[in-house]
Design a protein around this motif. Structure first.
Motif, PDB file in Angstrom:
ATOM      1  N   UNK A   1      -9.701 -45.014 -44.779  1.00 48.63           N
ATOM      2  CA  UNK A   1     -11.013 -45.523 -44.389  1.00 48.63           C
ATOM      3  C   UNK A   1     -11.262 -45.375 -42.893  1.00 48.63           C
ATOM      4  N   UNK A   2     -12.531 -45.172 -42.536  1.00 50.95           N
ATOM      5  CA  UNK A   2     -12.979 -45.215 -41.153  1.00 50.95           C
ATOM      6  C   UNK A   2     -12.283 -44.244 -40.234  1.00 50.95           C
ATOM      7  N   UNK A   3     -12.161 -44.640 -38.962  1.00 54.52           N
ATOM      8  CA  UNK A   3     -11.578 -43.738 -37.963  1.00 54.52           C
ATOM      9  C   UNK A   3     -10.092 -43.491 -38.186  1.00 54.52           C
ATOM     10  N   UNK A   4      -9.414 -44.334 -38.976  1.00 52.26           N
ATOM     11  CA  UNK A   4      -7.988 -44.151 -39.254  1.00 52.26           C
ATOM     12  C   UNK A   4      -7.724 -43.293 -40.487  1.00 52.26           C
ATOM     13  N   UNK A   5      -8.766 -42.805 -41.125  1.00 56.15           N
ATOM     14  CA  UNK A   5      -8.618 -41.965 -42.315  1.00 56.15           C
ATOM     15  C   UNK A   5      -7.711 -40.773 -42.005  1.00 56.15           C
ATOM     16  N   UNK A   6      -6.652 -40.618 -42.805  1.00 54.78           N
ATOM     17  CA  UNK A   6      -5.703 -39.521 -42.606  1.00 54.78           C
ATOM     18  C   UNK A   6      -4.538 -39.859 -41.697  1.00 54.78           C
ATOM     19  N   UNK A   7      -4.571 -41.019 -41.048  1.00 53.97           N
ATOM     20  CA  UNK A   7      -3.478 -41.446 -40.169  1.00 53.97           C
ATOM     21  C   UNK A   7      -2.492 -42.299 -40.957  1.00 53.97           C
ATOM     22  N   UNK A   8      -1.242 -42.347 -40.486  1.00 54.37           N
ATOM     23  CA  UNK A   8      -0.225 -43.165 -41.139  1.00 54.37           C
ATOM     24  C   UNK A   8       0.542 -44.004 -40.130  1.00 54.37           C
ATOM     25  N   UNK A   9       1.089 -45.106 -40.624  1.00 52.70           N
ATOM     26  CA  UNK A   9       2.024 -45.948 -39.886  1.00 52.70           C
ATOM     27  C   UNK A   9       3.288 -46.022 -40.724  1.00 52.70           C
ATOM     28  N   UNK A  10       4.443 -45.766 -40.119  1.00 53.78           N
ATOM     29  CA  UNK A  10       5.720 -45.752 -40.840  1.00 53.78           C
ATOM     30  C   UNK A  10       6.494 -47.031 -40.569  1.00 53.78           C
ATOM     31  N   UNK A  11       6.873 -47.705 -41.660  1.00 56.17           N
ATOM     32  CA  UNK A  11       7.639 -48.951 -41.604  1.00 56.17           C
ATOM     33  C   UNK A  11       9.003 -48.690 -42.237  1.00 56.17           C
TER      34      UNK A  11
END
Length: 191
Positions: A127-137
């Motif tokens: 969604x939104x400006x973070x579409x396609x971005x990931x955060x790794x935990x």
């Protein structure tokens, strides 16, 4: 006691000095500022905070979490089991709330004495400006603790070079089905 001949001692000192000068000259040719510009990093990091809900659905006809390795012993912790996940991440605790992304990865029981999971997952935003971005935990989750903290070890897209942590709190857990809803507060530093 063996004496070192003066000529040999002098040669060792001269070689040491020459090697330190060569290290300095190699470092001087490629300063960090050039690397930073080549990577496209901006000058300041931002701290972003997200609150989202992780829906681990193990029951029903379309589970989002599937056991791929069963425990080899009958331990109370399920030591050794591994589940692959493609869990919905939503804005609120209800499954009907806005879908923000998916938690994709795996978790497994990594403790013989208590309920402790190794969690490895990417929060893939849609969604939104973070579409396609990931955060790794990647970290340890002691599931019966009220609050579990795990590190953010990286990311992609707008979260390149991300670092930070998440706090997980169980919002809902069904002992019969194994389904769970966990509130994740994500604190991430990124460029």
């Amino acid at each position: 006691m063996t004496k070192i001949p003066p000529l040999l001692a002098t040669q060792v000192i001269v070689l040491s000095l020459l090697s330190s000068f060569s290290i300095i000259s190699v470092q001087g040719k490629n300063p960090g500022v050039v690397r930073t510009k080549l990577l496209g990093l901006k000058k300041e990091e931002k701290l972003s905070h997200f609150r989202l809900y992780w829906h681990d659905i193990v029951s029903g006809p379309n589970p989002s979490s599937v056991a791929v390795v069963k425990p080899v012993t009958n331990s109370s912790t399920g030591f050794g089991f591994i589940s692959m996940i493609d869990d919905p991440l939503t804005e609120g605790p209800e499954m009907s709330s806005k879908l923000l992304g998916r938690a994709q990865g795996f978790y497994g029981s990594a403790s013989q004495k208590e309920a402790g999971l190794l969690m490895a997952m990417n929060f893939a935003f849609i969604q939104g400006k973070y579409n396609g971005s990931t955060i790794t935990v990647l970290g340890r989750s002691q599931v019966f603790n009220k609050v579990r903290e795990m590190p953010v070890i990286g990311g992609s897209g707008l979260f390149r070079f991300a670092r930070g942590y998440v706090e997980a709190r169980t919002h809902y857990f069904n002992l019969t089905t194994g389904d769970a809803i966990v509130e994740y507060n994500v604190y991430v530093l990124h460029y």
